[in-house]
Design a protein around this motif. Structure first.
Motif, mmCIF file in Angstrom:
data_model
loop_
_atom_site.group_PDB
_atom_site.id
_atom_site.type_symbol
_atom_site.label_atom_id
_atom_site.label_comp_id
_atom_site.label_asym_id
_atom_site.label_seq_id
_atom_site.Cartn_x
_atom_site.Cartn_y
_atom_site.Cartn_z
ATOM 1 N N LEU A 270 0.826 -1.208 0.000
ATOM 2 C CA LEU A 270 0.000 0.000 0.000
ATOM 3 C C LEU A 270 0.861 1.259 0.000
ATOM 4 N N ARG B 181 -5.096 -7.859 -3.773
ATOM 5 C CA ARG B 181 -6.349 -7.355 -3.213
ATOM 6 C C ARG B 181 -7.133 -8.453 -2.517
ATOM 7 N N ARG C 86 -5.427 -8.606 0.923
ATOM 8 C CA ARG C 86 -5.730 -7.447 1.766
ATOM 9 C C ARG C 86 -7.134 -7.543 2.336
ATOM 10 N N PHE D 270 -5.297 1.131 11.961
ATOM 11 C CA PHE D 270 -4.372 2.264 11.921
ATOM 12 C C PHE D 270 -4.429 3.096 13.185
ATOM 13 N N THR E 183 -9.801 9.473 12.075
ATOM 14 C CA THR E 183 -9.769 9.766 10.643
ATOM 15 C C THR E 183 -9.725 8.506 9.782
ATOM 16 N N SER E 184 -9.597 7.343 10.413
ATOM 17 C CA SER E 184 -9.425 6.126 9.613
ATOM 18 C C SER E 184 -10.740 5.525 9.129
ATOM 19 N N ASN F 13 -14.423 6.106 7.280
ATOM 20 C CA ASN F 13 -15.017 7.042 6.332
ATOM 21 C C ASN F 13 -16.134 7.832 7.019
ATOM 22 N N PHE G 297 -18.352 9.712 5.947
ATOM 23 C CA PHE G 297 -19.602 9.882 5.198
ATOM 24 C C PHE G 297 -20.420 8.602 5.125
ATOM 25 N N LEU H 155 -8.009 11.640 -1.377
ATOM 26 C CA LEU H 155 -7.263 10.425 -1.718
ATOM 27 C C LEU H 155 -6.049 10.231 -0.811
ATOM 28 N N ASP I 100 -6.677 9.318 5.630
ATOM 29 C CA ASP I 100 -6.530 8.029 6.303
ATOM 30 C C ASP I 100 -7.622 7.042 5.913
ATOM 31 N N TYR I 101 -8.853 7.540 5.744
ATOM 32 C CA TYR I 101 -9.924 6.572 5.504
ATOM 33 C C TYR I 101 -9.848 5.961 4.121
ATOM 34 N N ARG J 168 -6.875 5.159 2.871
ATOM 35 C CA ARG J 168 -5.893 4.106 3.126
ATOM 36 C C ARG J 168 -6.599 2.898 3.728
ATOM 37 N N THR J 169 -7.535 3.155 4.662
ATOM 38 C CA THR J 169 -8.304 2.053 5.246
ATOM 39 C C THR J 169 -9.062 1.301 4.146
ATOM 40 N N ARG K 251 -8.403 1.048 1.038
ATOM 41 C CA ARG K 251 -7.486 0.251 0.221
ATOM 42 C C ARG K 251 -7.060 -1.002 0.981
ATOM 43 N N SER K 252 -6.842 -0.844 2.296
ATOM 44 C CA SER K 252 -6.367 -1.992 3.076
ATOM 45 C C SER K 252 -7.448 -3.058 3.199
ATOM 46 N N LYS K 253 -8.697 -2.692 2.859
ATOM 47 C CA LYS K 253 -9.769 -3.680 2.901
ATOM 48 C C LYS K 253 -9.750 -4.589 1.684
ATOM 49 N N GLY K 254 -8.974 -4.214 0.676
ATOM 50 C CA GLY K 254 -8.896 -5.041 -0.516
ATOM 51 C C GLY K 254 -9.814 -4.584 -1.631
ATOM 52 N N LEU K 255 -10.354 -3.362 -1.508
ATOM 53 C CA LEU K 255 -11.209 -2.840 -2.577
ATOM 54 C C LEU K 255 -10.346 -2.465 -3.778
ATOM 55 N N SER K 256 -10.937 -2.550 -4.969
ATOM 56 C CA SER K 256 -10.196 -2.128 -6.153
ATOM 57 C C SER K 256 -10.153 -0.607 -6.175
ATOM 58 N N ARG L 270 -16.848 4.645 -4.270
ATOM 59 C CA ARG L 270 -17.586 4.476 -3.017
ATOM 60 C C ARG L 270 -17.079 5.388 -1.915
ATOM 61 N N HIS L 271 -15.752 5.547 -1.838
ATOM 62 C CA HIS L 271 -15.218 6.224 -0.655
ATOM 63 C C HIS L 271 -14.744 7.651 -0.916
ATOM 64 N N ARG M 231 -17.506 11.204 -2.617
ATOM 65 C CA ARG M 231 -18.405 11.984 -1.789
ATOM 66 C C ARG M 231 -17.686 13.121 -1.070
ATOM 67 N N GLY M 232 -16.599 12.777 -0.411
ATOM 68 C CA GLY M 232 -15.843 13.810 0.280
ATOM 69 C C GLY M 232 -15.157 14.759 -0.691
#
Lengths: 356, 306
Positions: free
Chosen positions: A61, A90, A93, A101, A106-107, A109, A111, B201, B204-205, B207-208, B210-215, B222-223, B226-227
């Protein structure tokens, strides 16, 4: 599971560099370690020592550019993650290697409802239906001790306190029962009382699920009670590596000794607390010798000229120092053998105890 | 939420009254009158006109009379377009302005957000540099320059599109005005999107996620979107109000019978009821759009919902 030499994870000579305008920052420079299934490994170091980058490199990452994993191997379950296609990584992960983290504020989302963030994991990796994933999300929140989970699952992150958010992060990370949990400073941003709760939670869940854990922290007190093995990092390099108990009792590196001395000991320490002089080096412009030399009590002429060797001072105990054997021998001499064998490393008297 | 909306609506009324008062004052402060022309009028006729329109009354009496009418949404009749009420003129010209405006708005949103997002995802790539250079051009070239250039190229050289004229929608006559009108907004939205997305982009969220394995696509859609689009949202409300109520330059340039064109005419003619009517209408639209943006913001960002 296929493991090589009984290891779940083998990191070999990992090097992650960042190419900046200020030069190449060798954030991680030749890190090697193994992790057995069910084991907890602690990685300790000051800010900028490369602990977080090491872990982000394991799951690839690292933002590129500017970051780049220059060389090395990360063998997980018999396959080198660094050489897998992106789609394969992926699938690892979140499913097999999950992460928590530092800053739970902040980790998550801001929204998105908690439920959706949790459901995302199981829907993606385990192919759960919406209803299954929702039920699982509630169950996970209950597992990590969030009161009134069925109602709170539809809340937004800002409706949770810091400690509760970190619990949500843990619930999310563990939803697919990963084989490895990487916790990057999971308690550093929390109040002390909450810190203990979170660490206790990770410990309990680890015992229940048998997950291996890599615990990254700058707080020696955190790793003492939780880890089997310990790595001390400085300037992107492993300075010392040993079983936790051994490392606390008989440190073989001046840097580790300094770190241990700067932990306050309420039972005996009087007077000013020890502090390692100077600041961590600028990793973009490292001097030729040992990066710790300018701050080291034990430094001699050779230290600022030649890069130190990684010395095996004892079985499974390595130290990066020109004088590793000597420092180790000193530590052994100071601690009586019976103390070295005690179960609770936290109770070992401070190396500096009584002297101040 | 309801209390918030009601409170905002109550503030809206004095705001509009202030805007109209200032406009009224400016019209009165300017020298001359709607009946002045090169030839001086005979004194008797001038007296008659002043008497008919109440111009000989004290200023506060005239002001209160005008305000009273406006509060009842009765803007009176135009002084130049005889027999036509201001409301009729607005009702006739608004659809033209709104059609061009909505089309320009949609074009700006779709192109701006797409280009901006891609530029952010591929930061520092050739695509990023190319699109941001174009956006910079879009912002710095004024529409009264862009319009004639487009006309010169597409109408006078290639003979593809009409240089002016309004044939309604859909027709070829819509294309050039819409492009000219949306260029600035498109460029601005692209830059806002890029800046917003870049910030999100790096957060931190993401990065979270991405760490979940989403493409990467899932992470962005999705993430991040919106922001990343929040700064765009606060810009698009007022932008839509401006676009809907007609833009003076573009309507003038392409001779569209829209609100903006009538506004210029009314100003040149010193047609006080028509000016006040259009100003009141534009202010109401603008304030409504701002309110809608704030409501949408609360919906998009759960943190500020209360």
């Amino acid at each position: 599971m296929i493991t090589r030499n009984g290891n779940l994870l083998e990191v070999r000579d990992l090097r992650t560099y960042f190419h900046t305008e200020d030069g190449t920052v060798k954030a991680v420079d030749g890190v090697t370690f193994n992790l057995r299934p069910g084991e907890t490994l602690g990685i300790v170091g000051e800010s900028g020592s490369g602990k977080s980058v090491t872990n982000l490199s394991i799951v690839r990452l690292i933002q590129s550019p500017p970051g780049q994993i220059v060389s090395g191997e990360v063998v997980f379950d018999g396959r080198d993650i660094l050489r897998l296609p992106e789609a394969e990584v992926r699938r690892i992960r979140g499913r097999r290697i999950a992460m928590i983290f530092q800053d739970p504020m902040t980790s998550l989302n801001p929204f998105m409802k908690i439920s959706r963030q949790l459901m995302e994991m199981t829907r993606l990796h385990l192919g759960y239906s919406k209803a299954q994933a929702y039920a699982h999300a509630v169950k996970m929140l209950e597992t990590v001790g969030i009161p009134d989970a069925p109602r709170r699952v539809d809340g937004f992150p800002h409706e949770f306190s810091g400690g509760m958010r970190q619990r949500v992060m843990i619930a999310m990370a563990l939803s697919c029962q990963p084989e490895l949990l990487i916790a990057d400073e999971p308690s550093s941003a929390l109040d002390v009382t909450i810190q203990a709760q979170i660490l206790e939670l990770i410990k309990t869940l680890k015992q229940e699920t048998g997950t291996s854990v890599i615990l990254v922290t700058h707080d020696l007190g955190v790793v003492a009670g939780m880890t089997d093995d310990l790595i001390v990092m400085y300037a992107g390099k492993i300075f010392e590596q040993a079983p936790t108990r051994e490392l606390f009792a008989v440190p073989g590196n001046p840097y580790t000794k300094g770190l241990l001395r700067s932990v306050p000991d309420p039972t005996s320490a009087r007077g000013p607390l020890y502090q390692i002089s100077g600041l961590p080096p600028d990793v973009a412009h490292l001097p030729p010798g040992c990066p710790f030399a300018p701050r080291c009590d034990r430094a001699e002429e050779i230290c600022s000229k030649e890069f130190p060797p990684l010395v095996e001072v004892n079985q499974d105990h390595h130290s990066l120092c020109h004088f590793a054997k000597e420092v180790y021998a000193q530590s052994v001499a100071r601690s009586s053998p019976s103390i070295g064998m005690r179960d609770k490393p936290e109770l070992i008297p401070h190396p500096s105890a009584g002297k101040k | 939420m309801l209390r918030f909306i009601i409170r905002r609506l109550i503030i809206t009324i004095p705001t509009i009254l202030v805007v109209i008062t200032i406009t009224w004052g400016l019209i009165r402060l300017a020298p001359g009158n709607f009946y002045t022309s090169e030839k001086a009028l005979p004194a008797a006729i001038e007296r008659n006109i002043r008497d008919k329109y109440g111009l000989d009354r004290p200023w506060y009496e005239q002001y209160l009379k005008t305000m009273g009418q406006i509060l009842r949404f009765d803007f009176g009749t135009s002084l130049k377009y005889e027999g036509q009420s201001v409301n009729e003129i607005i009702a006739r010209s608004l659809p033209v302005s709104a059609t061009v405006g909505i089309l320009a708005y949609l074009l700006a949103l779709i192109v701006g957000i797409t280009v901006g997002s891609i530029a952010a995802i591929k930061q520092n790539s050739k695509w990023d540099y190319a699109s941001m250079t174009l956006a910079m051009l879009g912002i710095s070239i004024p529409n009264f320059v862009l319009g004639p250039i487009l006309v010169l190229f597409f109408s006078m050289t290639l003979y593809w599109l009409p240089p002016s004229r309004w044939d309604g929608f859909p027709s070829k006559s819509v294309i050039l005005p819409v492009i000219t009108l949306s260029a600035l907004y498109m460029a601005y939205i692209a830059r806002l999107t890029r800046a917003g997305m870049l910030e999100v982009l790096r957060s931190d969220y993401i990065r979270t996620a991405r760490s979940k394995g989403l493409s990467e696509t899932q992470v962005v859609i999705r993430h991040a979107l919106r922001g990343g689009l929040l700064p765009v949202v606060s810009y698009t409300g007022p932008a839509l109000a401006f676009l809907l109520t007609g833009t003076v330059v573009v309507e003038r340039l392409f001779v569209l019978p829209g609100l903006g064109n009538y506004f210029i005419q009314a100003s040149l003619n010193r047609d006080e009821p028509l000016i006040l009517g259009i100003v009141a209408f534009i202010s109401i639209t603008l304030l409504t759009m701002n309110l809608l943006v704030d409501i949408a913001y609360g919906y998009l960002d759960p943190r500020i919902r209360h």
